[in-house]
Design a protein around this motif. Structure first.
Motif, PDB file in Angstrom:
ATOM      1  N   LEU A 178      47.515  -6.631  43.444  1.00  0.00           N
ATOM      2  CA  LEU A 178      48.627  -5.702  43.666  1.00  0.00           C
ATOM      3  C   LEU A 178      49.807  -6.024  42.765  1.00  0.00           C
ATOM      4  O   LEU A 178      50.458  -5.124  42.218  1.00  0.00           O
ATOM      5  N   LEU A 179      50.090  -7.302  42.557  1.00  0.00           N
ATOM      6  CA  LEU A 179      51.178  -7.704  41.680  1.00  0.00           C
ATOM      7  C   LEU A 179      50.887  -7.284  40.241  1.00  0.00           C
ATOM      8  O   LEU A 179      51.761  -6.765  39.519  1.00  0.00           O
ATOM      9  N   LEU A 180      49.625  -7.476  39.803  1.00  0.00           N
ATOM     10  CA  LEU A 180      49.237  -7.079  38.460  1.00  0.00           C
ATOM     11  C   LEU A 180      49.374  -5.576  38.265  1.00  0.00           C
ATOM     12  O   LEU A 180      49.897  -5.102  37.251  1.00  0.00           O
ATOM     13  N   LEU A 181      48.935  -4.777  39.241  1.00  0.00           N
ATOM     14  CA  LEU A 181      49.069  -3.323  39.180  1.00  0.00           C
ATOM     15  C   LEU A 181      50.533  -2.901  39.136  1.00  0.00           C
ATOM     16  O   LEU A 181      50.900  -1.966  38.410  1.00  0.00           O
ATOM     17  N   LEU A 182      51.383  -3.589  39.863  1.00  0.00           N
ATOM     18  CA  LEU A 182      52.812  -3.278  39.864  1.00  0.00           C
ATOM     19  C   LEU A 182      53.425  -3.533  38.494  1.00  0.00           C
ATOM     20  O   LEU A 182      54.200  -2.716  37.984  1.00  0.00           O
ATOM     21  N   ILE A 183      53.030  -4.634  37.850  1.00  0.00           N
ATOM     22  CA  ILE A 183      53.564  -4.971  36.520  1.00  0.00           C
ATOM     23  C   ILE A 183      53.091  -3.939  35.492  1.00  0.00           C
ATOM     24  O   ILE A 183      53.876  -3.423  34.683  1.00  0.00           O
ATOM     25  N   VAL A 184      51.788  -3.605  35.522  1.00  0.00           N
ATOM     26  CA  VAL A 184      51.221  -2.640  34.565  1.00  0.00           C
ATOM     27  C   VAL A 184      51.903  -1.285  34.730  1.00  0.00           C
ATOM     28  O   VAL A 184      52.302  -0.623  33.750  1.00  0.00           O
ATOM     29  N   SER A 185      52.060  -0.814  35.988  1.00  0.00           N
ATOM     30  CA  SER A 185      52.682   0.495  36.190  1.00  0.00           C
ATOM     31  C   SER A 185      54.134   0.482  35.763  1.00  0.00           C
ATOM     32  O   SER A 185      54.641   1.469  35.220  1.00  0.00           O
ATOM     33  N   THR A 186      54.831  -0.638  35.968  1.00  0.00           N
ATOM     34  CA  THR A 186      56.232  -0.714  35.561  1.00  0.00           C
ATOM     35  C   THR A 186      56.341  -0.632  34.041  1.00  0.00           C
ATOM     36  O   THR A 186      57.183   0.108  33.494  1.00  0.00           O
ATOM     37  N   VAL A 187      55.481  -1.349  33.315  1.00  0.00           N
ATOM     38  CA  VAL A 187      55.504  -1.336  31.850  1.00  0.00           C
ATOM     39  C   VAL A 187      55.141   0.060  31.328  1.00  0.00           C
ATOM     40  O   VAL A 187      55.797   0.611  30.425  1.00  0.00           O
ATOM     41  N   TYR A 188      54.080   0.650  31.901  1.00  0.00           N
ATOM     42  CA  TYR A 188      53.639   1.977  31.469  1.00  0.00           C
ATOM     43  C   TYR A 188      54.737   3.016  31.718  1.00  0.00           C
ATOM     44  O   TYR A 188      55.057   3.820  30.840  1.00  0.00           O
ATOM     45  N   CYS A 189      55.317   2.987  32.919  1.00  0.00           N
ATOM     46  CA  CYS A 189      56.356   3.969  33.248  1.00  0.00           C
ATOM     47  C   CYS A 189      57.580   3.755  32.368  1.00  0.00           C
ATOM     48  O   CYS A 189      58.245   4.724  31.954  1.00  0.00           O
ATOM     49  N   ASN A 190      57.898   2.532  32.021  1.00  0.00           N
ATOM     50  CA  ASN A 190      59.036   2.227  31.179  1.00  0.00           C
ATOM     51  C   ASN A 190      58.824   2.792  29.775  1.00  0.00           C
ATOM     52  O   ASN A 190      59.725   3.369  29.170  1.00  0.00           O
ATOM     53  N   ARG A 191      57.563   2.679  29.236  1.00  0.00           N
ATOM     54  CA  ARG A 191      57.234   3.233  27.925  1.00  0.00           C
ATOM     55  C   ARG A 191      57.340   4.745  27.938  1.00  0.00           C
ATOM     56  O   ARG A 191      57.885   5.352  27.012  1.00  0.00           O
ATOM     57  N   GLU A 192      56.810   5.340  28.973  1.00  0.00           N
ATOM     58  CA  GLU A 192      56.839   6.791  29.074  1.00  0.00           C
ATOM     59  C   GLU A 192      58.274   7.277  29.172  1.00  0.00           C
ATOM     60  O   GLU A 192      58.649   8.289  28.566  1.00  0.00           O
ATOM     61  N   THR A 194      61.041   5.752  28.042  1.00  0.00           N
ATOM     62  CA  THR A 194      61.760   5.609  26.771  1.00  0.00           C
ATOM     63  C   THR A 194      61.293   6.636  25.737  1.00  0.00           C
ATOM     64  O   THR A 194      62.088   7.152  24.953  1.00  0.00           O
ATOM     65  N   SER A 195      59.999   6.965  25.717  1.00  0.00           N
ATOM     66  CA  SER A 195      59.528   7.998  24.781  1.00  0.00           C
ATOM     67  C   SER A 195      60.046   9.358  25.177  1.00  0.00           C
ATOM     68  O   SER A 195      60.309  10.213  24.329  1.00  0.00           O
TER      69      SER A 195
END
Length: 199
Positions: A178-192, A194-195
């Motif tokens: 769950l922690l790994l999924l939270l980190i991945v979604s945070t990074v992905y959402c942050n990229r989206e 900023t773009s």
């Protein structure tokens, strides 16, 4: 006050107690005791005394209606502050302090008339010794933790309510995922995000 001094002087020198042993009561420490002594109906003052080996000890004096007239500081906490029906209450018996013979004296026309004597004898309450327990038995009636089939050290008990290692491992793995999924979604959402702002 002069009457009381005269009475005490008379008591010290005369000490005329009624003949006979009187009533004897055996009392346990901490119990209350009612000391009965019927005063003369024509009495103007009733005095309570305790007979000691060397003389008499003044406890308190009461009016004919039973109201406290005077007392010693030690008797104020030990005895009741009124006398009803010729009865004086000892609040909490202590055999080392309160054992002895008690009586009342009525003052009638400047003469003392002694009443019945009550002898209080303290009894020692036997304390029951604890029963020894067998080495392989638990001292209480609760279920024993010492009867497990596994070999344990003496005095060691197995902790209850703790999870086994397999369950703890599965819970830790699930939390890590769950922690790994939270980190991945945070990074992905942050990229989206900023773009999106660049556009």
């Amino acid at each position: 006050m002069k009457i009381q001094k005269w009475i005490l002087v008379t008591l010290v020198f005369c000490q005329k107690m009624p003949s006979g042993a009187g009533e004897e009561k055996t009392v346990k420490d901490g119990d209350w005791v009612d000391l009965a002594c019927a005063p003369n109906t024509g009495a103007t003052l009733v005095i309570w005394l305790r007979v000691l080996g060397t003389g008499m000890e003044f406890i308190a004096s009461f009016t004919k209606d039973g109201y406290l007239k005077s007392s010693t500081p030690s008797s104020e906490s030990t005895f009741s502050d009124s006398m009803r029906g010729g009865i004086l209450r000892l609040k909490s018996f202590d055999r080392t302090r309160d054992s002895g013979a008690y009586s009342c004296a009525s003052l009638v026309s400047n003469k003392l008339e002694f009443g019945q004597v009550t002898r209080l004898v303290g009894v020692e309450v036997a304390v029951e010794a604890p029963q020894p327990t067998a080495p392989n038995q638990c001292p209480t009636a609760a279920p024993c933790a010492c009867n497990n089939k596994e070999k344990m050290e003496p005095g060691e008990t197995r902790p209850r309510g703790l999870c086994s290692l397999g369950i703890l491992g599965a819970l830790a793995g699930g939390c890590g995922l769950l922690l790994l999924l939270l980190i991945v979604s945070t990074v992905y959402c942050n990229r989206e995000f900023t773009s999106y702002l660049k556009c």
